[in-house]
Design an enzyme around this catalytic site. Structure first.
Site, PDB file in Angstrom:
ATOM      1  N   CYS A   1     -19.482  65.681  16.571  1.00 26.94           N
ATOM      2  CA  CYS A   1     -19.158  66.082  15.526  1.00 26.94           C
ATOM      3  C   CYS A   1     -20.257  66.484  15.038  1.00 26.94           C
ATOM      4  CB  CYS A   1     -18.944  64.328  14.923  1.00 26.94           C
ATOM      5  SG  CYS A   1     -18.827  64.290  12.892  1.00 26.94           S
ATOM      6  N   HIS A   2     -20.867  67.309  14.122  1.00 26.36           N
ATOM      7  CA  HIS A   2     -21.214  68.213  13.714  1.00 26.36           C
ATOM      8  C   HIS A   2     -22.167  67.038  13.144  1.00 26.36           C
ATOM      9  CE1 HIS A   2     -19.413  72.366  12.986  1.00 26.36           C
ATOM     10  NE2 HIS A   2     -17.798  70.936  12.537  1.00 26.36           N
ATOM     11  N   THR A   3     -21.914  66.188  12.595  1.00 23.96           N
ATOM     12  CA  THR A   3     -23.420  65.531  12.673  1.00 23.96           C
ATOM     13  C   THR A   3     -24.235  65.115  13.651  1.00 23.96           C
ATOM     14  OG1 THR A   3     -21.655  64.369  10.608  1.00 23.96           O
ATOM     15  CG2 THR A   3     -23.905  63.067  11.850  1.00 23.96           C
TER      16      THR A   3
ATOM     17  N   HIS B   1     -20.402  59.004  16.905  1.00 28.05           N
ATOM     18  CA  HIS B   1     -20.483  58.159  15.891  1.00 28.05           C
ATOM     19  C   HIS B   1     -18.364  58.155  15.478  1.00 28.05           C
ATOM     20  CE1 HIS B   1     -20.570  61.591  14.347  1.00 28.05           C
ATOM     21  NE2 HIS B   1     -19.524  61.387  13.246  1.00 28.05           N
ATOM     22  N   GLU B   2     -17.871  58.388  16.353  1.00 32.20           N
ATOM     23  CA  GLU B   2     -16.238  58.933  16.813  1.00 32.20           C
ATOM     24  C   GLU B   2     -15.698  57.948  17.907  1.00 32.20           C
ATOM     25  OE1 GLU B   2     -15.035  62.195  15.911  1.00 32.20           O
ATOM     26  OE2 GLU B   2     -16.620  63.171  13.829  1.00 32.20           O
TER      27      GLU B   2
ATOM     28  N   CYS C   1     -17.716  45.267   4.543  1.00 34.21           N
ATOM     29  CA  CYS C   1     -18.215  43.186   4.989  1.00 34.21           C
ATOM     30  C   CYS C   1     -17.342  42.666   4.267  1.00 34.21           C
ATOM     31  CB  CYS C   1     -19.765  43.327   4.467  1.00 34.21           C
ATOM     32  SG  CYS C   1     -19.544  43.247   2.899  1.00 34.21           S
TER      33      CYS C   1
ATOM     34  N   CYS D   1     -20.086  42.786  -0.330  1.00 38.43           N
ATOM     35  CA  CYS D   1     -20.429  42.460  -1.117  1.00 38.43           C
ATOM     36  C   CYS D   1     -20.049  43.184  -2.649  1.00 38.43           C
ATOM     37  CB  CYS D   1     -21.499  43.886  -0.703  1.00 38.43           C
ATOM     38  SG  CYS D   1     -20.601  45.393  -0.588  1.00 38.43           S
TER      39      CYS D   1
ATOM     40  N   CYS E   1     -17.576  45.946  -2.209  1.00 37.10           N
ATOM     41  CA  CYS E   1     -16.031  45.955  -1.324  1.00 37.10           C
ATOM     42  C   CYS E   1     -15.256  44.940  -2.169  1.00 37.10           C
ATOM     43  CB  CYS E   1     -17.185  45.677  -0.258  1.00 37.10           C
ATOM     44  SG  CYS E   1     -17.292  45.868   1.098  1.00 37.10           S
TER      45      CYS E   1
ATOM     46  N   CYS F   1     -20.609  49.987   1.242  1.00 34.01           N
ATOM     47  CA  CYS F   1     -20.121  48.644   1.881  1.00 34.01           C
ATOM     48  C   CYS F   1     -21.885  48.728   1.552  1.00 34.01           C
ATOM     49  CB  CYS F   1     -19.696  48.628   2.617  1.00 34.01           C
ATOM     50  SG  CYS F   1     -20.693  46.549   3.009  1.00 34.01           S
TER      51      CYS F   1
ATOM     52  N   ARG G   1     -26.867  48.859   5.197  1.00 33.83           N
ATOM     53  CA  ARG G   1     -27.042  49.990   5.020  1.00 33.83           C
ATOM     54  C   ARG G   1     -28.551  50.457   5.232  1.00 33.83           C
ATOM     55  NH1 ARG G   1     -23.463  53.421   1.907  1.00 33.83           N
ATOM     56  NH2 ARG G   1     -24.932  54.991   0.876  1.00 33.83           N
TER      57      ARG G   1
ATOM     58  N   CYS H   1     -13.772  59.943  11.798  1.00 30.20           N
ATOM     59  CA  CYS H   1     -14.333  60.470  10.864  1.00 30.20           C
ATOM     60  C   CYS H   1     -14.106  61.799  10.538  1.00 30.20           C
ATOM     61  CB  CYS H   1     -16.203  60.786  12.005  1.00 30.20           C
ATOM     62  SG  CYS H   1     -17.022  62.250  10.652  1.00 30.20           S
TER      63      CYS H   1
ATOM     64  N   ARG I   1     -11.463  69.750  17.525  1.00 29.52           N
ATOM     65  CA  ARG I   1     -12.910  68.243  18.042  1.00 29.52           C
ATOM     66  C   ARG I   1     -12.442  68.827  19.651  1.00 29.52           C
ATOM     67  NH1 ARG I   1     -15.232  67.583  13.911  1.00 29.52           N
ATOM     68  NH2 ARG I   1     -15.272  65.826  13.606  1.00 29.52           N
TER      69      ARG I   1
HETATM   70  N1  LIG Z   1     -17.988  63.159   2.798  1.00 32.27           N
HETATM   71  C1  LIG Z   1     -18.102  62.516   4.667  1.00 32.27           C
HETATM   72  O1  LIG Z   1     -17.510  61.199   4.487  1.00 32.27           O
HETATM   73  C2  LIG Z   1     -18.210  63.337   5.422  1.00 32.27           C
HETATM   74  C3  LIG Z   1     -17.411  63.308   6.486  1.00 32.27           C
HETATM   75  C4  LIG Z   1     -17.561  64.246   7.847  1.00 32.27           C
HETATM   76  C5  LIG Z   1     -17.400  65.473   7.730  1.00 32.27           C
HETATM   77  N2  LIG Z   1     -17.902  65.584   6.352  1.00 32.27           N
HETATM   78  C6  LIG Z   1     -18.854  66.727   5.878  1.00 32.27           C
HETATM   79  O2  LIG Z   1     -17.945  67.762   5.586  1.00 32.27           O
HETATM   80  C7  LIG Z   1     -17.908  69.366   6.427  1.00 32.27           C
HETATM   81  C8  LIG Z   1     -16.599  69.615   6.946  1.00 32.27           C
HETATM   82  O3  LIG Z   1     -16.320  69.385   7.916  1.00 32.27           O
HETATM   83  P1  LIG Z   1     -15.946  69.779   9.390  1.00 32.27           P
HETATM   84  O4  LIG Z   1     -16.150  68.751  10.452  1.00 32.27           O
HETATM   85  O5  LIG Z   1     -14.440  69.772   9.180  1.00 32.27           O
HETATM   86  O6  LIG Z   1     -16.943  70.982   9.469  1.00 32.27           O
HETATM   87  P2  LIG Z   1     -15.967  72.266  10.377  1.00 32.27           P
HETATM   88  O7  LIG Z   1     -17.477  73.256  10.614  1.00 32.27           O
HETATM   89  O8  LIG Z   1     -15.270  72.345  11.142  1.00 32.27           O
HETATM   90  O9  LIG Z   1     -15.442  73.056   9.178  1.00 32.27           O
HETATM   91  C9  LIG Z   1     -16.046  73.868   7.923  1.00 32.27           C
HETATM   92  C10 LIG Z   1     -14.901  74.890   7.799  1.00 32.27           C
HETATM   93  O10 LIG Z   1     -14.912  75.922   6.247  1.00 32.27           O
HETATM   94  C11 LIG Z   1     -15.312  76.777   7.368  1.00 32.27           C
HETATM   95  N3  LIG Z   1     -15.601  78.145   5.930  1.00 32.27           N
HETATM   96  C12 LIG Z   1     -17.197  77.955   5.897  1.00 32.27           C
HETATM   97  N4  LIG Z   1     -17.284  79.361   4.544  1.00 32.27           N
HETATM   98  C13 LIG Z   1     -16.104  79.154   3.993  1.00 32.27           C
HETATM   99  C14 LIG Z   1     -15.967  80.032   2.934  1.00 32.27           C
HETATM  100  N5  LIG Z   1     -17.032  80.890   2.449  1.00 32.27           N
HETATM  101  N6  LIG Z   1     -14.567  79.547   2.259  1.00 32.27           N
HETATM  102  C15 LIG Z   1     -13.809  78.943   3.038  1.00 32.27           C
HETATM  103  N7  LIG Z   1     -14.065  78.304   4.281  1.00 32.27           N
HETATM  104  C16 LIG Z   1     -15.139  78.494   4.806  1.00 32.27           C
HETATM  105  C17 LIG Z   1     -15.402  77.200   8.197  1.00 32.27           C
HETATM  106  O11 LIG Z   1     -14.600  78.251   8.487  1.00 32.27           O
HETATM  107  C18 LIG Z   1     -14.923  76.050   8.713  1.00 32.27           C
HETATM  108  O12 LIG Z   1     -13.375  76.045   9.457  1.00 32.27           O
HETATM  109  C19 LIG Z   1     -19.292  69.552   6.663  1.00 32.27           C
HETATM  110  O13 LIG Z   1     -20.374  70.018   5.400  1.00 32.27           O
HETATM  111  C20 LIG Z   1     -19.043  67.386   7.033  1.00 32.27           C
HETATM  112  O14 LIG Z   1     -20.355  67.301   7.355  1.00 32.27           O
HETATM  113  C21 LIG Z   1     -18.692  64.600   5.099  1.00 32.27           C
HETATM  114 ZN   LIG Z   2     -18.733  62.747  12.527  1.00 32.33          ZN
HETATM  115 ZN   LIG Z   3     -19.561  45.439   1.580  1.00 32.76          ZN
END
Ligand SMILES: NC(=O)c1ccc[n+]([C@@H]2O[C@H](COP(=O)([O-])OP(=O)(O)OC[C@H]3O[C@@H](n4cnc5c(N)ncnc54)[C@H](O)[C@@H]3O)[C@@H](O)[C@H]2O)c1
Ligand SMILES: [Zn+2]
Ligand SMILES: [Zn+2]
Length: 368
Positions: free
Chosen positions: A40-42, A62-63, A92, A95, A98, A106, A110, A169, A362
Site C-alpha cells: 500500500c501507499h502508506t 498492514h494489509e 475493542c 471504549c 466503540c 477505537c 492508539r 485497507c 494492488r
Molecule cells: N481514509 C482512510 O482510512 C484511507 C485508507 C486508505 C487510503 N487512504 C487514502 O486514500 C487515497 C487514495 O488511496 P489509493 O490507494 O486509492 O491511492 P491511488 O494512488 O491508487 O489512487 C489515487 C487515484 O487518484 C487519481 N487522481 C490523481 N489526481 C487526480 C485528479 N486531479 N482527478 C482525479 N483523479 C486523480 C490517480 O490517477 C489515482 O488513480 C490516498 O490519499 C490514501 O492515502 C485513506
Molecule cells: Zn493500506
Molecule cells: Zn474501542
C-alpha cells in the site's frame, strides 16, 4: 521463533528481507501466520521517510490475511485455525467510541500503536536483542505476526487470502465511505474522484447501495475502465473541467454524494463543488500532505452542502469486515481486477516500484 520479514532499516532505503525473532503472544495477543499481504501507499510513504511520525527499524505491511497459529492468555474471540484479516483500525468493543455507532475510531490502543508498540508498550519482534517496531500495529510483511486480538477480524475461510487481504485497507475504506459514512440512498447520483483501491471501492459501495448514476473521475483511462467494471455509469478524465462535467451530467445541480479518494486537496475542493446544493454530501477519504488545508467557499456550505471525513470507511473492523467479505463471497463484488501482481516476500521492493509506476491497483505478497 525465527521468521523472515521485510525490515525498514533506514528511511529512503529499500526494505531488507531477513530473519528476525518473533516472541510468543502475551495476554490478549494472537500469533498469525500470514498468507497474503497487499502493498500500500502508506507503507511506501513511511519507507520513504516522508511520514514525520515514521519509525525505524520496523517491519512494514498492514494489509494482511492469514490463519491464527496460537493465542495468548485471555483471548476469547479467536482460536487456532481461524482465518483473519488484520486491522490497523482496531475495535475493542468497549471504549466510548466503540460503543457509539457514530464512529469506528477505537481509542483502546492508539497511543502505543502510533509508537510502533503492542498495547503493553513493548515489541514482540527483535533482532539480536534489539526491538523492532510493529508498523500500524500490524507488521504483515512477514511470515508471522503477533497482534492484539482486537485488531483482527475473523473472516470466512472460504475467502482466498489474496482477496481477503484487500479488505484490510483501501477496499473497506472505499466501500465503507459509501455504505457507512455517506449511507448512499438508492436511486441517487454519486461522483467518485480517484479510481485507485479506495475510489474503486467507493464506486462498488455506491453500486451496492443502489445508486442510479455513478460518475468516476480519474487521470488514467485504464483505471476508469476498472471503475466501469465496478459499476460506474459515467467516466470523466480528471482536470479543472471535472466539476463542470459533473454538473452537466446531473441537470446542473451536482451529485447527491461525492467522494474524494486522491489525497489531493485541490481535488477535495472539486469534490465539495461537485456536490449538490441543498443536501449534497462530500465524503473525504484521501489523506492530504502534512500541513495542507482544504479551501472551500463557505457559501457552498450555507446552501446545503456538507463535508464528512472517513477513516477506514467508518468500518468497525471486527463486526463489519466479515460482513463485507461475505458480500464478496456472495458475488456482489468482483475483486480479481484489483490484484495486478503476485509477488514473493523477497520482491517487496518491486511492489513499491510497481506502485510508483501506477502499474495495476494492488500487488499482493503471497507467502508459500
Ligand atoms: N481514509 C482512510 O482510512 C484511507 C485508507 C486508505 C487510503 N487512504 C487514502 O486514500 C487515497 C487514495 O488511496 P489509493 O490507494 O486509492 O491511492 P491511488 O494512488 O491508487 O489512487 C489515487 C487515484 O487518484 C487519481 N487522481 C490523481 N489526481 C487526480 C485528479 N486531479 N482527478 C482525479 N483523479 C486523480 C490517480 O490517477 C489515482 O488513480 C490516498 O490519499 C490514501 O492515502 C485513506
Ligand atoms: Zn493500506
Ligand atoms: Zn474501542
Amino acid at each position: 521463533m525465527r521468521m523472515r520479514a521485510a525490515v525498514l532499516e533506514e528511511f529512503g532505503e529499500p526494505l531488507a528481507v531477513q530473519e528476525v525473532e518473533l516472541a510468543e503472544p502475551r495476554g490478549g495477543e494472537v500469533l498469525v501466520q500470514l498468507h497474503a499481504c497487499g502493498v500500500c501507499h502508506t507503507d511506501l510513504y513511511t519507507a520513504s521517510g516522508a511520514d514525520p511520525s515514521g519509525y525505524a527499524p520496523a517491519v512494514l505491511g498492514h494489509e494482511g490475511a492469514g490463519v491464527v497459529e496460537a493465542v495468548g492468555p485471555d483471548v476469547g474471540s479467536l482460536a487456532v485455525g481461524d482465518h483473519v484479516v488484520t486491522l490497523f483500525s482496531p475495535q475493542c468493543r468497549e471504549c466510548v467510541h466503540c460503543v457509539d455507532p457514530r464512529t469506528n475510531l477505537c481509542l483502546a490502543i492508539r497511543e502505543e500503536q502510533n509508537k510502533g508498540h503492542l498495547p503493553d508498550g513493548t515489541t514482540r519482534i527483535s533482532r539480536d536483542g534489539e526491538g523492532i517496531r510493529h508498523f500500524m500495529g500490524c507488521s504483515t510483511f512477514a511470515e508471522y505476526t503477533v497482534m492484539p486480538e482486537i485488531a483482527l477480524a475473523k473472516v470466512s475461510p472460504e475467502a482466498p487470502f489474496e482477496h481477503a487481504c484487500l479488505f484490510a485497507c483501501g477496499l473497506s475504506t472505499g466501500l465503507g465511505a459509501a455504505i457507512n459514512t455517506a449511507a448512499v440512498r438508492p436511486g441517487t447520483s454519486c461522483a467518485v474522484f480517484g479510481a485507485g483501491m479506495v475510489g474503486l471501492g467507493a464506486v462498488a459501495g455506491c453500486r451496492l447501495q443502489g445508486a442510479e448514476r455513478i460518475i468516476c473521475v480519474d487521470l488514467s483511462p485504464q483505471r476508469l475502465e476498472l471503475a466501469r467494471g465496478q459499476g460506474a455509469t459515467d467516466l470523466i478524465e480528471g482536470g479543472e473541467w471535472a466539476v463542470e462535467r459533473i454538473l452537466e451530467l446531473t441537470g446542473g445541480f451536482g451529485a447527491d454524494y461525492t467522494f474524494e479518494a486522491t489525497g489531493n486537496v485541490a481535488v477535495m475542493r472539486q469534490a465539495v463543488e461537485a456536490a449538490r446544493m441543498g443536501w449534497g454530501l462530500c465524503t473525504v477519504a484521501g489523506v492530504a500532505g502534512r500541513g495542507e488545508t482544504l479551501d472551500v467557499v463557505p457559501r457552498l456550505l450555507i446552501t446545503g452542502r456538507r463535508i464528512a471525513g472517513s477513516s477506514f470507511g467508518g468500518v468497525k473492523g471486527r463486526d463489519q469486515v466479515p460482513v463485507l467479505v461475505e458480500r464478496y463471497l456472495a458475488g456482489e463484488i468482483d475483486l480479481e481486477p484489483f490484484v495486478s501482481h503476485r509477488l514473493g516476500l523477497d520482491e517487496v521492493n518491486r511492489g513499491f516500484e510497481l506502485m510508483e509506476a501506477q502499474d495495476g491497483i494492488r500487488s499482493v505478497i503471497e507467502f508459500s
